[in-house]
Design an enzyme around this catalytic site. Structure first.
Site, PDB file in Angstrom:
ATOM      1  N   ARG A   1     -54.272   2.492   4.151  1.00  0.00           N
ATOM      2  CA  ARG A   1     -55.047   1.953   3.255  1.00  0.00           C
ATOM      3  C   ARG A   1     -56.004   2.889   2.506  1.00  0.00           C
ATOM      4  O   ARG A   1     -56.588   3.588   3.281  1.00  0.00           O
ATOM      5  CB  ARG A   1     -55.840   0.487   3.929  1.00  0.00           C
ATOM      6  CG  ARG A   1     -54.975  -0.397   4.320  1.00  0.00           C
ATOM      7  CD  ARG A   1     -54.659  -1.462   3.191  1.00  0.00           C
ATOM      8  NE  ARG A   1     -53.705  -2.535   3.658  1.00  0.00           N
ATOM      9  CZ  ARG A   1     -52.416  -2.510   3.642  1.00  0.00           C
ATOM     10  NH1 ARG A   1     -51.542  -1.483   3.493  1.00  0.00           N
ATOM     11  NH2 ARG A   1     -51.826  -3.683   4.176  1.00  0.00           N
TER      12      ARG A   1
ATOM     13  N   ILE B   1     -50.478   6.589   3.764  1.00  0.00           N
ATOM     14  CA  ILE B   1     -49.859   5.499   3.467  1.00  0.00           C
ATOM     15  C   ILE B   1     -50.244   4.229   4.049  1.00  0.00           C
ATOM     16  O   ILE B   1     -49.738   3.274   4.041  1.00  0.00           O
ATOM     17  CB  ILE B   1     -48.326   5.616   4.176  1.00  0.00           C
ATOM     18  CG1 ILE B   1     -48.317   5.792   5.671  1.00  0.00           C
ATOM     19  CG2 ILE B   1     -47.462   6.718   3.399  1.00  0.00           C
ATOM     20  CD1 ILE B   1     -47.194   5.754   6.497  1.00  0.00           C
TER      21      ILE B   1
ATOM     22  N   ARG C   1     -55.832   5.215  20.138  1.00  0.00           N
ATOM     23  CA  ARG C   1     -56.842   4.812  21.370  1.00  0.00           C
ATOM     24  C   ARG C   1     -56.270   5.020  22.520  1.00  0.00           C
ATOM     25  O   ARG C   1     -57.009   5.561  23.357  1.00  0.00           O
ATOM     26  CB  ARG C   1     -57.461   3.559  21.241  1.00  0.00           C
ATOM     27  CG  ARG C   1     -58.224   3.277  20.105  1.00  0.00           C
ATOM     28  CD  ARG C   1     -59.317   1.961  20.699  1.00  0.00           C
ATOM     29  NE  ARG C   1     -60.072   2.046  19.448  1.00  0.00           N
ATOM     30  CZ  ARG C   1     -60.705   0.594  19.344  1.00  0.00           C
ATOM     31  NH1 ARG C   1     -60.742  -0.404  20.325  1.00  0.00           N
ATOM     32  NH2 ARG C   1     -61.597   0.410  18.385  1.00  0.00           N
TER      33      ARG C   1
ATOM     34  N   GLY D   1     -48.038   4.218  15.620  1.00  0.00           N
ATOM     35  CA  GLY D   1     -47.575   3.071  15.923  1.00  0.00           C
ATOM     36  C   GLY D   1     -46.010   3.139  15.650  1.00  0.00           C
ATOM     37  O   GLY D   1     -45.520   4.160  15.624  1.00  0.00           O
ATOM     38  N   ARG D   2     -45.279   1.764  15.294  1.00  0.00           N
ATOM     39  CA  ARG D   2     -44.104   1.881  15.183  1.00  0.00           C
ATOM     40  C   ARG D   2     -43.635   2.601  13.519  1.00  0.00           C
ATOM     41  O   ARG D   2     -42.741   3.469  13.948  1.00  0.00           O
ATOM     42  CB  ARG D   2     -43.536   0.428  14.592  1.00  0.00           C
ATOM     43  CG  ARG D   2     -43.596  -0.558  15.682  1.00  0.00           C
ATOM     44  CD  ARG D   2     -43.429  -1.839  15.442  1.00  0.00           C
ATOM     45  NE  ARG D   2     -44.676  -2.419  15.099  1.00  0.00           N
ATOM     46  CZ  ARG D   2     -45.257  -3.775  15.365  1.00  0.00           C
ATOM     47  NH1 ARG D   2     -44.463  -4.598  15.880  1.00  0.00           N
ATOM     48  NH2 ARG D   2     -46.420  -4.120  15.035  1.00  0.00           N
ATOM     49  N   ILE D   3     -44.513   2.682  12.603  1.00  0.00           N
ATOM     50  CA  ILE D   3     -44.340   3.542  11.411  1.00  0.00           C
ATOM     51  C   ILE D   3     -44.442   5.103  11.730  1.00  0.00           C
ATOM     52  O   ILE D   3     -43.786   5.902  11.509  1.00  0.00           O
ATOM     53  CB  ILE D   3     -44.791   3.183  10.309  1.00  0.00           C
ATOM     54  CG1 ILE D   3     -44.611   1.846   9.959  1.00  0.00           C
ATOM     55  CG2 ILE D   3     -45.074   4.125   9.269  1.00  0.00           C
ATOM     56  CD1 ILE D   3     -45.680   0.906   8.875  1.00  0.00           C
TER      57      ILE D   3
ATOM     58  N   HIS E   1     -48.490   2.251  -4.161  1.00  0.00           N
ATOM     59  CA  HIS E   1     -48.303   1.463  -2.928  1.00  0.00           C
ATOM     60  C   HIS E   1     -46.889   0.910  -2.724  1.00  0.00           C
ATOM     61  O   HIS E   1     -46.619   0.022  -2.792  1.00  0.00           O
ATOM     62  CB  HIS E   1     -49.236   0.244  -3.212  1.00  0.00           C
ATOM     63  CG  HIS E   1     -49.584  -0.156  -1.662  1.00  0.00           C
ATOM     64  ND1 HIS E   1     -50.837  -0.780  -1.403  1.00  0.00           N
ATOM     65  CD2 HIS E   1     -48.921  -0.246  -0.632  1.00  0.00           C
ATOM     66  CE1 HIS E   1     -50.726  -1.061  -0.062  1.00  0.00           C
ATOM     67  NE2 HIS E   1     -49.319  -0.837   0.311  1.00  0.00           N
ATOM     68  N   ILE E   2     -46.058   2.028  -2.616  1.00  0.00           N
ATOM     69  CA  ILE E   2     -44.303   1.607  -2.701  1.00  0.00           C
ATOM     70  C   ILE E   2     -43.877   1.940  -1.193  1.00  0.00           C
ATOM     71  O   ILE E   2     -42.823   2.181  -1.171  1.00  0.00           O
ATOM     72  CB  ILE E   2     -43.566   2.425  -3.665  1.00  0.00           C
ATOM     73  CG1 ILE E   2     -43.834   3.852  -3.583  1.00  0.00           C
ATOM     74  CG2 ILE E   2     -44.025   1.996  -4.937  1.00  0.00           C
ATOM     75  CD1 ILE E   2     -42.954   4.915  -4.594  1.00  0.00           C
ATOM     76  N   GLY E   3     -44.754   2.094   0.016  1.00  0.00           N
ATOM     77  CA  GLY E   3     -44.294   2.211   1.131  1.00  0.00           C
ATOM     78  C   GLY E   3     -43.094   1.593   1.682  1.00  0.00           C
ATOM     79  O   GLY E   3     -42.115   1.906   2.237  1.00  0.00           O
TER      80      GLY E   3
ATOM     81  N   GLU F   1     -57.325  -1.069  -5.153  1.00  0.00           N
ATOM     82  CA  GLU F   1     -56.003  -1.140  -5.926  1.00  0.00           C
ATOM     83  C   GLU F   1     -56.174  -2.086  -7.045  1.00  0.00           C
ATOM     84  O   GLU F   1     -56.576  -3.328  -6.702  1.00  0.00           O
ATOM     85  CB  GLU F   1     -54.805  -1.116  -4.988  1.00  0.00           C
ATOM     86  CG  GLU F   1     -54.873   0.178  -4.367  1.00  0.00           C
ATOM     87  CD  GLU F   1     -53.497  -0.032  -3.106  1.00  0.00           C
ATOM     88  OE1 GLU F   1     -52.767  -1.199  -3.348  1.00  0.00           O
ATOM     89  OE2 GLU F   1     -53.550   0.596  -2.352  1.00  0.00           O
TER      90      GLU F   1
HETATM   91  C1  DGY Z   1     -47.936  -3.674   4.106  1.00  0.00           C
HETATM   92  O1  DGY Z   1     -46.955  -4.187   4.654  1.00  0.00           O
HETATM   93  O2  DGY Z   1     -49.100  -3.559   4.828  1.00  0.00           O
HETATM   94  C2  DGY Z   1     -48.058  -2.762   3.004  1.00  0.00           C
HETATM   95  O3  DGY Z   1     -49.171  -2.027   2.920  1.00  0.00           O
HETATM   96  C3  DGY Z   1     -47.608  -3.311   1.758  1.00  0.00           C
HETATM   97  O4  DGY Z   1     -48.734  -4.288   1.597  1.00  0.00           O
END
Ligand code: DGY
Length: 335
Positions: free
Chosen positions: A242, A240, A182, A160-162, A289-291, A271
């Protein structure tokens, strides 16, 4: 929305200063001042009567919360792109609008994916520890040999975007980009990345696997022992998305037996209670969880919610309002 008629809103977590100031100017705002993670029962108690619930991915916005705050509750605004913590079925049933924060965090999350990839491949944890502990006896030709990125195949699960921002950065490191979604992306979006319609087929070429697909109950433990066994010897896994998407027993086993070279993990099941076995492994690089944790991204995420709520109260539809099709679309590509 000024004056006595301001809608009541509840803020579950502390947002950045400028965003909180904007919220205080618009709403009769109550704040969870000590920034603890609230249970569903605590949210219902604290936010009673609120029309707006401002939250994040740390709160479970389940059926009890939504029904408990109904009918006053009109909008849930989550400071996250992911919304697997919100019961979208009940949201739809009750006619509640949900805002999230796509796009503005993609660069920040892609940077963390690269941080994890580099630290896993180049043994960042061991290197840091060697210097800090004073155990470094000096340079050596065979010390801390890692794996290089250039010429390796990265498979992005969830383009996706990320995912696309990760692909751009991986290309700059000389990696060959593959992906599984998909559906294939347009030629322009794929930018020469190689599509695999079948996840299992994609895994077989993953020198580095990056999990960037949106979290969802359907994908729980999708990366299990059988799938880890498909990865090439000495592969590296980065997550990155879940933590629930990965079977921890299978990953820990593959890391401790040397089946995988290393892993870089920013997210964990349950978490903040990280499986303690990860702490014992030298070949895992861990981050909490610092993405999206840059000043720029967190401010932009907050403003997306402020502006989106303004639009909703003015009767228009902001682009970051989730709807029925989004929860279907999320299974495919976006994050
Ligand atoms: C999100 O934006 O979904 C990150 O995991 C922070 O919760």
């Amino acid at each position: 929305m000024a004056g006595a008629t301001r809608p009541k809103a509840y803020l579950c977590r502390r947002y950045t200063e400028s965003v909180e100031a904007a919220l205080r100017a618009r709403y009769e705002l109550q704040v969870n001042e000590d920034d603890t993670i609230l249970s569903p029962e605590e949210i219902v108690r604290a936010a009673s009567g609120s029309q707006v619930l401002l939250t994040s991915a740390t709160e479970q916005i389940n059926a009890d919360v939504l029904r408990g705050l109904s009918p006053a509750l009109r909008f849930v605004a989550t400071l996250s792109v992911g919304y697997d913590h919100i019961d979208m079925g009940v949201v739809r049933e009750l006619g509640i609008g949900v805002l999230h924060t796509p796009d503005v965090l993609s660069d920040a999350c892609a940077e963390i994916a690269m941080m994890l990839m580099l630290n896993a491949c180049r043994r960042g944890y061991e290197a840091d520890r060697m210097v800090r502990s004073g155990s470094w006896t000096g340079w050596s030709p065979t010390q801390l040999l890692g794996v290089g990125l250039k010429g390796k195949r990265v498979v992005i699960f969830g383009m996706g975007r990320i995912g696309r921002e990760i692909a751009a950065r991986a290309r700059a490191f000389g990696m060959e980009v593959h992906y599984h979604n998909r559906r294939p992306l347009s030629q322009e979006q794929a930018a020469n990345a190689i599509y695999h319609a079948d996840l299992d087929e994609a895994l077989q070429v993953a020198d580095v696997l990056v999990i960037a697909v949106p979290g969802s109950p359907q994908l729980k433990r999708v990366i299990n022992a059988a799938r880890i066994a498909l990865l090439p010897a000495d592969a590296v896994l980065v997550n990155i998305s879940r933590g629930e998407l990965v079977d921890d027993n299978a990953l820990i086993n593959a890391l401790s037996t040397g089946r995988l070279f290393a892993a870089g993990l920013d997210v964990f099941a349950n978490e903040p209670n990280v499986d303690p076995r990860y702490r014992e492994l030298d070949n895992v690089f861990l981050s909490p969880h610092i993405g999206s944790a840059t000043k720029e991204a967190r401010d932009a995420m907050g403003w997306l919610l402020v502006d989106g709520l303004d639009a909703l109260f003015q009767g228009t539809t902001p682009a970051n309002l989730l709807d029925h099709t989004d929860s279907i679309r999320s299974q495919e590509t976006i994050r």
